[in-house]
Design a protein around this motif. Structure first.
Motif, PDB file in Angstrom:
ATOM      1  N   GLY A  61       0.793  -1.224   0.000  1.00 41.61           N
ATOM      2  CA  GLY A  61       0.000   0.000   0.000  1.00 41.61           C
ATOM      3  C   GLY A  61       0.824   1.271   0.000  1.00 41.61           C
ATOM      4  O   GLY A  61       0.288   2.364  -0.164  1.00 41.61           O
ATOM      5  N   GLY A  62       2.142   1.146   0.204  1.00 39.03           N
ATOM      6  CA  GLY A  62       2.971   2.330   0.333  1.00 39.03           C
ATOM      7  C   GLY A  62       3.519   2.828  -0.983  1.00 39.03           C
ATOM      8  O   GLY A  62       3.260   2.273  -2.054  1.00 39.03           O
ATOM      9  N   SER A  63       4.303   3.880  -0.902  1.00 34.44           N
ATOM     10  CA  SER A  63       4.917   4.488  -2.085  1.00 34.44           C
ATOM     11  C   SER A  63       6.017   3.584  -2.631  1.00 34.44           C
ATOM     12  O   SER A  63       6.936   3.205  -1.909  1.00 34.44           O
ATOM     13  CB  SER A  63       5.511   5.854  -1.722  1.00 34.44           C
ATOM     14  N   LYS A  64       5.923   3.250  -3.910  1.00 34.90           N
ATOM     15  CA  LYS A  64       6.940   2.399  -4.539  1.00 34.90           C
ATOM     16  C   LYS A  64       8.265   3.150  -4.663  1.00 34.90           C
ATOM     17  O   LYS A  64       9.337   2.553  -4.564  1.00 34.90           O
ATOM     18  CB  LYS A  64       6.454   1.922  -5.910  1.00 34.90           C
ATOM     19  N   LEU A  65       8.188   4.448  -4.889  1.00 37.13           N
ATOM     20  CA  LEU A  65       9.418   5.226  -4.998  1.00 37.13           C
ATOM     21  C   LEU A  65      10.131   5.317  -3.653  1.00 37.13           C
ATOM     22  O   LEU A  65      11.361   5.241  -3.590  1.00 37.13           O
ATOM     23  CB  LEU A  65       9.109   6.634  -5.531  1.00 37.13           C
ATOM     24  N   PHE A  66       9.365   5.462  -2.583  1.00 36.02           N
ATOM     25  CA  PHE A  66       9.989   5.462  -1.254  1.00 36.02           C
ATOM     26  C   PHE A  66      10.694   4.129  -1.009  1.00 36.02           C
ATOM     27  O   PHE A  66      11.807   4.072  -0.502  1.00 36.02           O
ATOM     28  CB  PHE A  66       8.930   5.707  -0.174  1.00 36.02           C
ATOM     29  N   ILE A 120      11.862   1.987  -3.239  1.00 32.77           N
ATOM     30  CA  ILE A 120      13.034   1.767  -4.086  1.00 32.77           C
ATOM     31  C   ILE A 120      14.232   2.545  -3.564  1.00 32.77           C
ATOM     32  O   ILE A 120      15.377   2.100  -3.652  1.00 32.77           O
ATOM     33  CB  ILE A 120      12.744   2.133  -5.569  1.00 32.77           C
ATOM     34  N   PHE A 121      13.980   3.724  -2.988  1.00 29.07           N
ATOM     35  CA  PHE A 121      15.086   4.487  -2.414  1.00 29.07           C
ATOM     36  C   PHE A 121      15.534   3.929  -1.061  1.00 29.07           C
ATOM     37  O   PHE A 121      16.606   4.267  -0.575  1.00 29.07           O
ATOM     38  CB  PHE A 121      14.695   5.966  -2.262  1.00 29.07           C
ATOM     39  N   HIS A 122      14.705   3.092  -0.456  1.00 29.93           N
ATOM     40  CA  HIS A 122      15.049   2.453   0.825  1.00 29.93           C
ATOM     41  C   HIS A 122      15.033   0.934   0.669  1.00 29.93           C
ATOM     42  O   HIS A 122      14.679   0.211   1.583  1.00 29.93           O
ATOM     43  CB  HIS A 122      14.053   2.881   1.916  1.00 29.93           C
ATOM     44  N   ARG A 123      15.433   0.466  -0.522  1.00 31.92           N
ATOM     45  CA  ARG A 123      15.278  -0.962  -0.800  1.00 31.92           C
ATOM     46  C   ARG A 123      16.099  -1.847   0.118  1.00 31.92           C
ATOM     47  O   ARG A 123      15.666  -2.951   0.463  1.00 31.92           O
ATOM     48  CB  ARG A 123      15.588  -1.253  -2.272  1.00 31.92           C
ATOM     49  N   ALA A 124      17.270  -1.398   0.537  1.00 28.63           N
ATOM     50  CA  ALA A 124      18.080  -2.219   1.447  1.00 28.63           C
ATOM     51  C   ALA A 124      17.332  -2.447   2.760  1.00 28.63           C
ATOM     52  O   ALA A 124      17.301  -3.562   3.288  1.00 28.63           O
ATOM     53  CB  ALA A 124      19.423  -1.540   1.717  1.00 28.63           C
ATOM     54  N   SER A 125      16.698  -1.396   3.262  1.00 28.53           N
ATOM     55  CA  SER A 125      15.946  -1.498   4.515  1.00 28.53           C
ATOM     56  C   SER A 125      14.736  -2.416   4.364  1.00 28.53           C
ATOM     57  O   SER A 125      14.448  -3.231   5.233  1.00 28.53           O
ATOM     58  CB  SER A 125      15.505  -0.095   4.959  1.00 28.53           C
ATOM     59  N   VAL A 126      14.014  -2.280   3.226  1.00 30.31           N
ATOM     60  CA  VAL A 126      12.819  -3.109   3.016  1.00 30.31           C
ATOM     61  C   VAL A 126      13.199  -4.580   2.866  1.00 30.31           C
ATOM     62  O   VAL A 126      12.567  -5.467   3.441  1.00 30.31           O
ATOM     63  CB  VAL A 126      12.031  -2.631   1.778  1.00 30.31           C
ATOM     64  N   MET A 127      14.268  -4.840   2.111  1.00 30.45           N
ATOM     65  CA  MET A 127      14.728  -6.219   1.944  1.00 30.45           C
ATOM     66  C   MET A 127      15.150  -6.821   3.279  1.00 30.45           C
ATOM     67  O   MET A 127      14.919  -7.995   3.555  1.00 30.45           O
ATOM     68  CB  MET A 127      15.868  -6.269   0.933  1.00 30.45           C
ATOM     69  N   GLN A 128      15.763  -5.984   4.116  1.00 34.23           N
ATOM     70  CA  GLN A 128      16.171  -6.460   5.448  1.00 34.23           C
ATOM     71  C   GLN A 128      14.946  -6.819   6.280  1.00 34.23           C
ATOM     72  O   GLN A 128      14.958  -7.800   7.040  1.00 34.23           O
ATOM     73  CB  GLN A 128      16.989  -5.376   6.161  1.00 34.23           C
ATOM     74  N   LYS A 129      13.866  -6.061   6.127  1.00 31.40           N
ATOM     75  CA  LYS A 129      12.637  -6.373   6.875  1.00 31.40           C
ATOM     76  C   LYS A 129      12.072  -7.723   6.451  1.00 31.40           C
ATOM     77  O   LYS A 129      11.606  -8.509   7.287  1.00 31.40           O
ATOM     78  CB  LYS A 129      11.597  -5.266   6.657  1.00 31.40           C
ATOM     79  N   PHE A 130      12.094  -8.004   5.136  1.00 27.89           N
ATOM     80  CA  PHE A 130      11.633  -9.309   4.671  1.00 27.89           C
ATOM     81  C   PHE A 130      12.515 -10.429   5.245  1.00 27.89           C
ATOM     82  O   PHE A 130      12.023 -11.475   5.656  1.00 27.89           O
ATOM     83  CB  PHE A 130      11.641  -9.371   3.136  1.00 27.89           C
ATOM     84  N   ASP A 136      11.737  16.257   2.867  1.00 26.10           N
ATOM     85  CA  ASP A 136      13.158  16.029   3.081  1.00 26.10           C
ATOM     86  C   ASP A 136      13.817  15.694   1.749  1.00 26.10           C
ATOM     87  O   ASP A 136      13.203  15.766   0.696  1.00 26.10           O
ATOM     88  CB  ASP A 136      13.377  14.905   4.101  1.00 26.10           C
ATOM     89  N   ASP A 137      15.085  15.336   1.815  1.00 26.47           N
ATOM     90  CA  ASP A 137      15.832  15.048   0.594  1.00 26.47           C
ATOM     91  C   ASP A 137      15.211  13.891  -0.173  1.00 26.47           C
ATOM     92  O   ASP A 137      15.125  13.914  -1.401  1.00 26.47           O
ATOM     93  CB  ASP A 137      17.284  14.722   0.958  1.00 26.47           C
ATOM     94  N   CYS A 138      14.754  12.869   0.549  1.00 29.84           N
ATOM     95  CA  CYS A 138      14.157  11.704  -0.111  1.00 29.84           C
ATOM     96  C   CYS A 138      12.897  12.113  -0.864  1.00 29.84           C
ATOM     97  O   CYS A 138      12.661  11.668  -1.983  1.00 29.84           O
ATOM     98  CB  CYS A 138      13.845  10.621   0.917  1.00 29.84           C
TER      99      CYS A 138
END
Length: 632
Positions: free
Chosen positions: A87-92, A94-104, A206-208
């Motif tokens: 449900g969230g922003s795909k662009l957010f 992709i810019f935080h993909r390392a964090s999202v992958m770590q959550k999985f 912010d910058d993101c």
């Protein structure tokens, strides 16, 4: 003795329901497709095991239950992750993909840990189900050991799309497909998701956010260009670039069908041009024109994300940016609007604060919160309209969200120096302290930040301390989120510049939580803890409390290994503790202060060098005394 049949069945049903809801998410084909799909498939395969336990009514023993409880927590967390990713922003993401992958990956680890605690080998289930759960457990074990690699092509495309002014259309097309942002509807949905992200940041881009907006604009241009070019030959592409640009559908107001200049969101999530939807509401309509759903309230939330995208699109296509008209709007040189604040709109919001329903008050306070966050002109406009006393009154609202919006709106207004006095004159300090003591965590954190902002004025330091704020700030320092702890620490530091508040802080028990923060190097609060201890160490009560907290070994370690500023503060605190106190000086010497201080005299800041040299001189005097008392 195990769970009762009822509670056991309840637990199993909850596990099955969670899996059912998770399985309802479709496996994404995008950049998280594989890792998300693998976790989705494995979780779905857990269901037969729990269903069989329900069907055959297996009674679990007490020592068999804990693993199922751990599994319940893991599945609840997994469900939240799937919801946020889908449900969230795909662009957010992709810019935080390392964090999202770590959550999985963390979810995989959690579920494997739960399976390790479930004794499925000893529970009476069919052989088929037991073999399946054993195989599944093995898959989870193997998956938790295996790290996911980034897509090299995706990384390259993303870098080119971000850093090149006019990227290759093929790159943008690949990105659109990878991000599943290939249609106007998908881009519109992404814009709304970005708006939600924007609101979660209290409307402070912010910058993101800027990176997301810039990339989304390029994707919008790419998709719009492609959809308006039936002939894809090179010649036709060149010609079409010189035609009048086609306005993206979701840049148009659904009511007027014109390019929006001031897009706002209604309670159903639909976006309209402000003037068009306001006329609709003023005519007495209670429904959303597009969806026909009943509006929960008549509040209008500025869609800053879409407004930014429209501005970027207009600029890139040589179209004059639409300007708003309003009694309180100001204009900077060059014609760009510097204020979103329409006085008539603000007055309408204030009317809702006074006479509206709870929902209307909440929405109006939220609007003022966002407007006050945007710029200085808005803060002046809102204050001049008389909002401050009304927001102060709402600090006592029984609705937690209204209270949060009100205290945060006051925080944003207080950034303007001229508003600080008006907030204090409205009697806000006592009410803000009450929010700090009893509000939700978000409200408490923003109350702390508001008190810091107000305490910049010296006379307010006295009033805030006398109102009981320091004890409440100490509680937040001990139990708040990381952000809350930082807000509390900043406020406490500023308040303790006033001598009378130092004693209040020490008597309130501040030294113990500060010492804990000092010892927790990974907590990110060492800088703040040292700064406050440094200011408290100039107070006699403060010195005694700091010494009794057995802080000297920690201070010596920071002098040895800390950042330049932290080494300086640690040396200053140690100097104040040890000056005139032989016992504390001996403790410092015994834990290796001499070596650390010698190094500080060579590499520290000027202030740190002075404190270190003074302490070394005292230590050497001790050593001289000790040497003179040793028999020859």
């Amino acid at each position: 003795m195990g769970l009762t049949n009822c509670s056991q069945e309840e637990l199993m049903n909850r596990l099955v329901d969670s899996i059912k809801e998770i399985s309802g998410f479709t496996s994404s084909k995008g950049f998280f497709g594989k890792i998300q799909g693998d976790l989705l498939r494995r979780i779905t395969l857990l269901s037969p095991f729990f269903e069989e336990l329900i069907d055959v009514n297996v009674e679990l023993k007490e020592d068999q239950v804990s693993g199922f409880e751990v599994m319940r927590i893991a599945l609840d967390s997994s469900l939240e992750l799937f919801r946020s990713v889908n449900g969230g922003s795909k662009l957010f993401q992709i810019f935080h993909r390392a964090s999202v992958m770590q959550k999985f990956h963390d979810m995989t680890v959690e579920i494997e840990a739960a399976l390790s605690q479930i004794p499925y080998d000893t529970i009476e289930v069919s052989e088929e189900v037991r073999e399946q759960i054993q195989l599944l457990h093995f898959q989870f074990k193997r998956a938790k050991e295996r790290g996911e690699e980034f897509d090299i092509q995706l990384n390259h495309d993303l870098a080119m799309a971000e850093n090149v002014m006019d990227p290759d259309p093929k790159i943008l097309k690949r990105l659109s497909q990878e991000l599943q942002l290939s249609t106007i509807d998908e881009l519109k949905k992404e814009s709304h998701a970005m708006h939600e992200y924007f609101l979660s940041c209290d409307g402070d881009p912010d910058d993101c956010f800027e990176r997301m907006s810039s990339l989304l604009k390029k994707l919008v241009d790419s998709v719009t260009m492609e959809s308006s070019e039936p002939d894809t030959s090179t010649g036709n592409r060149i010609i079409s670039r010189h035609r009048s640009p086609v306005i993206p559908e979701y840049f148009r107001c659904p009511i007027s069908l014109e390019l929006m200049k001031d897009p706002v969101i209604v309670s159903t999530g639909q976006t309209y041009e402000r003037s068009s939807i306001q006329k609709w509401l003023d005519a007495g309509h209670k429904t959303c024109p597009k969806s026909q759903e009943t509006l929960l309230h008549s509040g209008l939330t500025p869609n800053y994300v879409l407004k930014s995208l429209i501005a970027l699109w207009c600029e890139s296509n040589g179209i004059e940016l639409p300007q708003n008209q309003g009694g309180c709007r100001t204009t900077k040189p060059g014609g760009s609007s510097s204020s979103d604040c329409d006085r008539a709109f603000v007055l309408a919001l204030l009317e809702k604060l006074v006479n509206g329903t709870t929902e209307q008050q909440r929405a109006a306070a939220g609007e003022l919160r966002l407007l006050a966050k945007r710029n200085v002109d808005n803060r002046v406009c809102i204050a001049e309209a008389g909002a401050i006393p009304l927001l102060v009154e709402l600090l006592s609202s029984p609705d937690p969200r209204t209270q949060e919006h009100s205290v945060t709106a006051l925080l944003n207004l207080s950034i303007n120096e001229g508003n600080k006095g008006a907030i204090v004159d409205a009697g806000a300090i006592t009410d803000i302290v009450d929010v700090l003591k009893n509000g939700s965590m978000e409200a408490r954190e923003n109350a702390a930040a508001t008190l810091f902002s107000l305490s910049v004025i010296d006379e307010n330091k006295v009033a805030i301390g006398a109102a009981g704020a320091i004890q409440a700030l100490i509680s937040l320092l001990d139990e708040g989120t990381r952000r809350g702890k930082k807000d509390a620490a900043t406020a406490i530091f500023n308040l303790c510049i006033y001598q009378g508040n130092k004693s209040r802080a020490v008597k309130g028990g501040i030294v113990d939580p500060l010492t804990r923060l000092l010892k927790d190097a990974g907590g990110g609060m060492v800088d703040e803890a040292l700064a406050i201890l440094a200011i408290l160490s100039t107070n006699q009560e403060g010195k005694t409390a700091i010494a009794e907290a057995e802080s000297i070994p920690v201070l010596v370690e920071i002098i040895r290994t800390g950042s330049p500023r932290n080494r300086e503060n640690a040396a200053a605190i140690l100097w104040y503790l040890c000056i005139g106190n032989m016992e504390r000086l001996n403790v410092a010497r015994e834990v290796g202060a001499e070596i650390a201080l010698k190094e500080l005299t060579e590499n520290g800041t000027d202030r740190a060098k002075r404190k270190a040299a003074s302490l070394l001189e005292l230590i050497q005097q001790i050593e001289g005394v000790v040497a003179s008392t040793v028999p020859v």
